[in-house]
Design an enzyme around this catalytic site. Structure first.
Site, mmCIF file in Angstrom:
data_model
loop_
_atom_site.group_PDB
_atom_site.id
_atom_site.type_symbol
_atom_site.label_atom_id
_atom_site.label_comp_id
_atom_site.label_asym_id
_atom_site.label_seq_id
_atom_site.Cartn_x
_atom_site.Cartn_y
_atom_site.Cartn_z
ATOM 1 C CB SER A 134 -0.953 -0.023 1.191
ATOM 2 O OG SER A 134 -1.872 1.047 1.129
ATOM 3 C CB THR A 135 1.290 4.081 2.386
ATOM 4 O OG1 THR A 135 -0.117 4.164 2.605
ATOM 5 C CG2 THR A 135 1.885 5.480 2.347
ATOM 6 C CG HIS A 181 -4.158 -0.967 -0.838
ATOM 7 N ND1 HIS A 181 -3.911 -0.932 0.516
ATOM 8 C CD2 HIS A 181 -4.694 -2.193 -1.076
ATOM 9 C CE1 HIS A 181 -4.274 -2.073 1.065
ATOM 10 N NE2 HIS A 181 -4.746 -2.867 0.119
ATOM 11 C CG MET A 186 -2.404 3.427 6.704
ATOM 12 S SD MET A 186 -2.939 5.102 6.265
ATOM 13 C CE MET A 186 -3.805 4.814 4.729
ATOM 14 C CG ASP A 199 -5.811 -5.564 2.482
ATOM 15 O OD1 ASP A 199 -6.491 -6.571 2.779
ATOM 16 O OD2 ASP A 199 -5.621 -5.189 1.304
#
Length: 369
Positions: A188-189, A214, A307, A310
């Site tokens: 993600s991030t 993401h 972040m 997940d």
């Protein structure tokens, strides 16, 4: 409205934000949104990079919000200079993130932590719909790990792939021809650059690799194209029903879950628009649960910077099915949310620094290593 209230002794220090945008309306709206959260203080605004440079020195903000299209110096050049001279967390806020995904991906490559898309029309009212997202991303950025941009990191993904120094013969020495093996990666991030670093170190005949990052729908296609130029493997945006082949990597389209199904010794991509899982679509958990079910011990699961949580439960399912499970360590992660969550639920075999992850994946498939 800018806040100038100093927290009382004993209170948690607020996150100091400098808003950089050439639009007076955007500066006002962003300042109002961010100041509405008691944990954030907008310490100043700037209409161009030169004013921003002076205010950074004067106000010492914790986080910047930065537009791309500005007078005197565009935001990408300002970001490039900032990350070389004074690295700090930056969240991009620009309409160009919608019109031109490559601009956003370049900003992330240069070191921006994250981005928020500016509405094309009716900015004042529509941007407020994104208030919680902007606030959350600024808070995450405050504690993100930001590193200094050096020439080696400034390399563009548009360049032709060259085998990493120190592993010139790795692709010819390894022969992963079985479709019975799968690598599954979630991020993600900070993940767009972490994924790049892993993919560019993997050889051309790596087992079929499936990836969830993401990312909004408008960016997943350009992201896949960018990764294809960085990697010896063939990288593409996954399509429903597409067969998973060795030497290929498949990136989940934004707004669609990616999972696997098995037919004999072959694996196929499955796309769905089912409800978000852990607030995300695509979700790493959805992919990992399918890999646990259909691939089992013949899989490697990897969670990179990101972040939230997940992927943690999906990785635990993979771990219980006998798969090898790896996560990126905290020191090399932009945000150690997802990897840390996987560690917390006991799903992880090894915690590795980012540069070591590709080598470990290779070692798990090389018979004599």
């Amino acid at each position: 409205m800018l806040s100038s209230v100093t927290p009382n002794d004993g209170e948690k220090p607020r996150i100091k934000v400098l808003v950089i945008d050439d639009s007076a309306l955007m500066r006002h709206v962003l300042s109002e949104i961010l100041s509405s959260d008691p944990e954030i203080e907008v310490v100043g605004v700037a209409s161009d990079p030169y004013i921003a440079r002076e205010k950074i020195k004067l106000l010492n903000p914790d986080v910047l919000t930065l537009d791309v299209e500005m007078p005197k110096m565009d935001g990408l050049q300002f970001l490039r200079n900032l990350m070389r001279l004074r690295p700090m967390p930056v969240v991009m806020v620009s309409s160009l993130t919608q019109k031109n995904a490559s601009v956003t991906l370049e900003a992330l490559e240069l070191g921006a932590v994250d981005f928020v898309s500016k509405p094309e029309i009716d900015i004042a009212s529509k941007l407020k719909e994104y208030a919680s997202e902007i606030i959350e991303k600024v808070k995450v950025a405050r504690f993100a790990t930001v590193t200094k941009l050096v020439d080696s990191k400034a390399r563009r993904c548009s360049e032709t792939f060259i085998s990493p120094v120190g592993t010139p013969n790795i692709a010819s020495n390894l022969h992963f021809k079985t479709t019975d093996q799968i690598i599954a990666i979630g991020a993600s991030t900070g993940g767009t650059e972490a994924i790049r670093e892993v993919l560019e170190r993997l050889p051309i005949d790596t087992p079929g690799t499936v990836i969830v990052q993401h990312i909004p729908g408008m960016f997943s296609g350009p992201f896949a194209e960018r990764m294809n130029k960085c990697s010896a493997m063939t990288v593409c945006e996954a399509q429903d029903g597409q067969r998973v082949l060795h030497g290929h990597a498949y990136i989940a389209p934004g707004d669609f879950h990616l999972s696997l199904r098995r037919d004999g010794a072959r694996y196929y991509c499955v796309l769905s628009d089912h409800d978000p899982v852990n607030r995300h679509r695509p979700s790493v958990d959805v992919l990992f649960h399918s890999v646990a079910k259909y691939v089992g011990k013949n899989a490697v699961g990897v969670i990179l910077t990101g972040m939230g949580k997940d992927g943690a439960e999906g990785m635990r399912a993979m771990h219980e099915a006998g798969a090898s499970t790896l996560v990126q360590d905290e020191a090399s992660s932009v945000v150690w949310g997802m990897p840390g969550a996987a560690v917390a639920v006991g799903a992880v075999d090894e915690v590795l620094t980012l540069p070591k992850i590709a080598a470990r994946i290779i070692s798990l498939y090389e018979p004599h290593r």
